[in-house]
Design a protein around this motif. Structure first.
Motif, PDB file in Angstrom:
ATOM      1  N   SER A  82      31.015  53.819 -52.151  1.00 35.35           N
ATOM      2  CA  SER A  82      32.386  54.568 -52.390  1.00 35.35           C
ATOM      3  C   SER A  82      33.645  53.737 -52.265  1.00 35.35           C
ATOM      4  N   ALA A  83      34.633  53.883 -52.709  1.00 33.44           N
ATOM      5  CA  ALA A  83      35.799  53.040 -52.474  1.00 33.44           C
ATOM      6  C   ALA A  83      36.484  53.704 -51.148  1.00 33.44           C
ATOM      7  N   SER A  84      37.003  52.830 -50.324  1.00 35.05           N
ATOM      8  CA  SER A  84      37.641  53.069 -49.130  1.00 35.05           C
ATOM      9  C   SER A  84      38.754  54.021 -49.566  1.00 35.05           C
ATOM     10  N   PRO A  85      39.031  54.968 -48.630  1.00 36.56           N
ATOM     11  CA  PRO A  85      40.378  55.888 -48.987  1.00 36.56           C
ATOM     12  C   PRO A  85      41.564  54.894 -48.567  1.00 36.56           C
ATOM     13  N   GLN A  86      42.476  55.189 -49.384  1.00 33.59           N
ATOM     14  CA  GLN A  86      43.855  54.304 -49.641  1.00 33.59           C
ATOM     15  C   GLN A  86      44.502  55.068 -48.425  1.00 33.59           C
ATOM     16  N   ALA A  87      44.674  54.810 -47.281  1.00 31.63           N
ATOM     17  CA  ALA A  87      45.300  55.392 -46.330  1.00 31.63           C
ATOM     18  C   ALA A  87      46.533  54.611 -45.617  1.00 31.63           C
ATOM     19  N   LEU A  88      47.693  55.261 -45.233  1.00 29.53           N
ATOM     20  CA  LEU A  88      48.526  54.309 -44.605  1.00 29.53           C
ATOM     21  C   LEU A  88      48.467  54.305 -43.047  1.00 29.53           C
TER      22      LEU A  88
ATOM     23  N   LEU B  81      48.197  60.587 -48.562  1.00 26.55           N
ATOM     24  CA  LEU B  81      48.731  61.127 -47.350  1.00 26.55           C
ATOM     25  C   LEU B  81      47.503  62.057 -46.471  1.00 26.55           C
ATOM     26  N   ARG B  82      46.741  62.772 -47.379  1.00 24.63           N
ATOM     27  CA  ARG B  82      45.639  63.410 -47.047  1.00 24.63           C
ATOM     28  C   ARG B  82      44.625  62.492 -46.303  1.00 24.63           C
ATOM     29  N   HIS B  83      44.366  61.218 -46.945  1.00 23.56           N
ATOM     30  CA  HIS B  83      43.495  60.199 -46.568  1.00 23.56           C
ATOM     31  C   HIS B  83      43.979  59.699 -45.206  1.00 23.56           C
ATOM     32  N   SER B  84      45.223  59.571 -45.039  1.00 22.47           N
ATOM     33  CA  SER B  84      45.827  59.315 -43.789  1.00 22.47           C
ATOM     34  C   SER B  84      45.684  60.044 -42.661  1.00 22.47           C
ATOM     35  N   PHE B  85      45.656  61.504 -42.856  1.00 21.59           N
ATOM     36  CA  PHE B  85      45.436  62.481 -41.948  1.00 21.59           C
ATOM     37  C   PHE B  85      43.929  62.349 -41.570  1.00 21.59           C
ATOM     38  N   ALA B  86      43.085  62.418 -42.268  1.00 20.66           N
ATOM     39  CA  ALA B  86      41.704  62.274 -42.138  1.00 20.66           C
ATOM     40  C   ALA B  86      41.355  60.963 -41.345  1.00 20.66           C
ATOM     41  N   THR B  87      41.926  60.117 -41.488  1.00 24.14           N
ATOM     42  CA  THR B  87      41.541  58.745 -40.928  1.00 24.14           C
ATOM     43  C   THR B  87      42.277  58.725 -39.693  1.00 24.14           C
ATOM     44  N   ALA B  88      43.285  59.263 -39.431  1.00 21.32           N
ATOM     45  CA  ALA B  88      43.879  59.254 -38.094  1.00 21.32           C
ATOM     46  C   ALA B  88      43.125  60.270 -37.135  1.00 21.32           C
ATOM     47  N   LEU B  89      42.603  61.600 -37.648  1.00 22.74           N
ATOM     48  CA  LEU B  89      41.969  62.478 -37.027  1.00 22.74           C
ATOM     49  C   LEU B  89      40.504  62.061 -36.502  1.00 22.74           C
ATOM     50  N   TYR B  90      39.943  61.167 -37.454  1.00 25.11           N
ATOM     51  CA  TYR B  90      38.545  60.680 -37.365  1.00 25.11           C
ATOM     52  C   TYR B  90      38.796  59.455 -35.881  1.00 25.11           C
ATOM     53  N   ARG B  91      39.994  58.852 -36.107  1.00 23.46           N
ATOM     54  CA  ARG B  91      40.043  57.790 -35.174  1.00 23.46           C
ATOM     55  C   ARG B  91      40.458  58.421 -33.754  1.00 23.46           C
TER      56      ARG B  91
ATOM     57  N   GLY C  36      36.633  60.910 -33.456  1.00 23.27           N
ATOM     58  CA  GLY C  36      35.433  60.231 -33.775  1.00 23.27           C
ATOM     59  C   GLY C  36      34.228  61.220 -34.085  1.00 23.27           C
ATOM     60  N   ASP C  37      34.711  62.445 -34.518  1.00 28.10           N
ATOM     61  CA  ASP C  37      33.909  63.834 -34.989  1.00 28.10           C
ATOM     62  C   ASP C  37      34.070  64.051 -36.285  1.00 28.10           C
ATOM     63  N   LEU C  38      32.958  63.631 -37.197  1.00 27.13           N
ATOM     64  CA  LEU C  38      33.111  63.891 -38.408  1.00 27.13           C
ATOM     65  C   LEU C  38      33.077  65.252 -38.782  1.00 27.13           C
ATOM     66  N   PHE C  39      32.343  66.099 -38.293  1.00 29.87           N
ATOM     67  CA  PHE C  39      32.181  67.518 -38.364  1.00 29.87           C
ATOM     68  C   PHE C  39      33.584  68.161 -38.246  1.00 29.87           C
ATOM     69  N   LEU C  40      34.392  67.685 -37.236  1.00 32.63           N
ATOM     70  CA  LEU C  40      35.995  68.092 -37.005  1.00 32.63           C
ATOM     71  C   LEU C  40      36.422  67.880 -38.370  1.00 32.63           C
TER      72      LEU C  40
ATOM     73  N   THR D 120      32.768  63.511 -46.434  1.00 32.34           N
ATOM     74  CA  THR D 120      33.783  63.412 -45.414  1.00 32.34           C
ATOM     75  C   THR D 120      33.307  61.790 -44.921  1.00 32.34           C
ATOM     76  N   THR D 121      32.016  61.466 -44.969  1.00 34.30           N
ATOM     77  CA  THR D 121      31.526  60.165 -44.259  1.00 34.30           C
ATOM     78  C   THR D 121      32.174  58.847 -44.691  1.00 34.30           C
ATOM     79  N   VAL D 122      32.774  58.972 -45.713  1.00 33.12           N
ATOM     80  CA  VAL D 122      33.689  57.793 -46.099  1.00 33.12           C
ATOM     81  C   VAL D 122      34.805  57.200 -45.006  1.00 33.12           C
ATOM     82  N   TYR D 123      35.073  58.376 -44.340  1.00 34.57           N
ATOM     83  CA  TYR D 123      36.061  58.203 -43.372  1.00 34.57           C
ATOM     84  C   TYR D 123      35.527  57.265 -42.082  1.00 34.57           C
ATOM     85  N   ALA D 124      34.221  57.359 -42.008  1.00 31.14           N
ATOM     86  CA  ALA D 124      33.447  56.876 -40.907  1.00 31.14           C
ATOM     87  C   ALA D 124      33.190  55.187 -41.075  1.00 31.14           C
ATOM     88  N   THR D 125      33.418  55.006 -42.389  1.00 32.29           N
ATOM     89  CA  THR D 125      33.467  53.595 -42.728  1.00 32.29           C
ATOM     90  C   THR D 125      34.437  52.890 -42.687  1.00 32.29           C
ATOM     91  N   VAL D 126      35.775  53.399 -42.494  1.00 30.33           N
ATOM     92  CA  VAL D 126      37.034  52.733 -42.577  1.00 30.33           C
ATOM     93  C   VAL D 126      37.790  52.299 -41.254  1.00 30.33           C
TER      94      VAL D 126
END
Length: 287
Positions: free
Chosen positions: A109-115, A241-251, A254-258, A271-277
């Motif tokens: 899967s391509a990494s999300p394009q996040a700011l 912008l959606r990817h940016s929100f998700a990436t920031a929230l995971y950082r 650290g909770d993928l379920f959240l 959602t697991t794609v955000y764990a790889t970035v």
């Protein structure tokens, strides 16, 4: 039966099943391309070798400029072909399913394009400096998307009644899957929306011309203008912008379920794609 005839019936079935206009348009394009490839060839005469020949052809595998399609784009085409011919067979239009051997290619899967956090700050800072009504609207729209992760279509469909600043909630009626959702608003975006809504009457939250909601294409063009002014690299879209929100929230958590709950994903696999970035977490863990 002609492929176009079966396609028209298939699209009607998709609409009856409640599939989104975006999904229906995608099937229309993909299977329409297949119909153009086979011309007047009868649907009943297609074999699995014909389908393989189509998917292996330059017509299916290349863009209009002759460059190869991405593996993910080809997987979309394969999935559309499989689903269409599965319907054709189940509906009794063909004795067998000529796409029964089609498989999706294995690809990452391509990494999300996040700011980055710095890019987000620069974007919001540039927007905050502008004073005209359109800029204030853009500022509120893009800040809301960065703060909540809602999709552009959901944001543009909002009216003033969807915002409950007292409870810190946003009710979204237009969602993927047509399931109304309630989104929580953080302190900064609540304060911003309070200023933005002051003195405004009922209507759409982000208006375009004539009191109509801002259209998606115009919103994308407006974002491109602000991204350029903020001196951020190319390739940024409203979905970034959606990817940016998700990436920031995971950082932060650290909770993928959240993150899954915040993005309203039905499946954790989406959602697991955000764990790889976030590779710096691995570096810290290995230190």
């Amino acid at each position: 039966m002609k492929i176009e005839t079966a396609l028209a019936r298939f699209l009607t079935q998709l609409e009856a099943d409640g599939r989104s206009p975006h999904t229906i348009d995608q099937y229309r394009r993909q299977i329409g391309h297949l119909a153009g490839f086979f011309g007047t060839r009868a649907l009943e005469r297609l074999t699995h070798e014909d389908i393989a020949r189509y998917l292996a052809s330059p017509s299916a595998r290349q863009r209009l400029d002759g460059t190869p399609k991405k593996a993910t784009s080809m997987n979309v085409r394969r999935s559309c072909v499989r689903t269409f011919f599965g319907y054709v067979h189940q509906a009794g239009y063909t004795a067998g399913n000529p796409a029964r051997l089609v498989r999706r290619a294995l690809c990452a899967s391509a990494s999300p394009q996040a700011l980055t956090p710095d890019e987000q700050k620069r974007l919001l800072k540039v927007l905050a400096k502008a004073r005209d009504p359109q800029a204030r609207r853009d500022h509120a729209l893009f800040h809301l998307m960065l703060a909540t992760g809602i999709r552009l279509g959901s944001a543009l469909a909002l009216d003033h009644g969807a915002v409950d600043l007292g409870r810190g909630e946003l009710r979204i009626e237009k969602t993927k899957g047509n399931r109304p959702e309630v989104v929580f608003l953080g302190r900064a975006i609540r304060s911003h929306l309070r200023r933005y809504l002051k003195g405004r009457g009922p209507g759409f939250l982000f208006e375009g011309r004539g009191g109509n909601p801002l259209c998606g294409r115009q919103a994308q063009r407006r974002l491109e203008i602000w991204v350029e002014r903020a001196e951020i690299g190319s390739g940024v879209s409203p979905h970034s912008l959606r990817h940016s929100f998700a990436t920031a929230l995971y950082r932060r958590t650290g909770d993928l379920f959240l993150v899954q709950e915040a993005l309203r994903h039905r499946s954790l696999a989406s959602t697991t794609v955000y764990a790889t970035v976030d590779r710096h977490r691995l570096r810290l863990a290995m230190a």
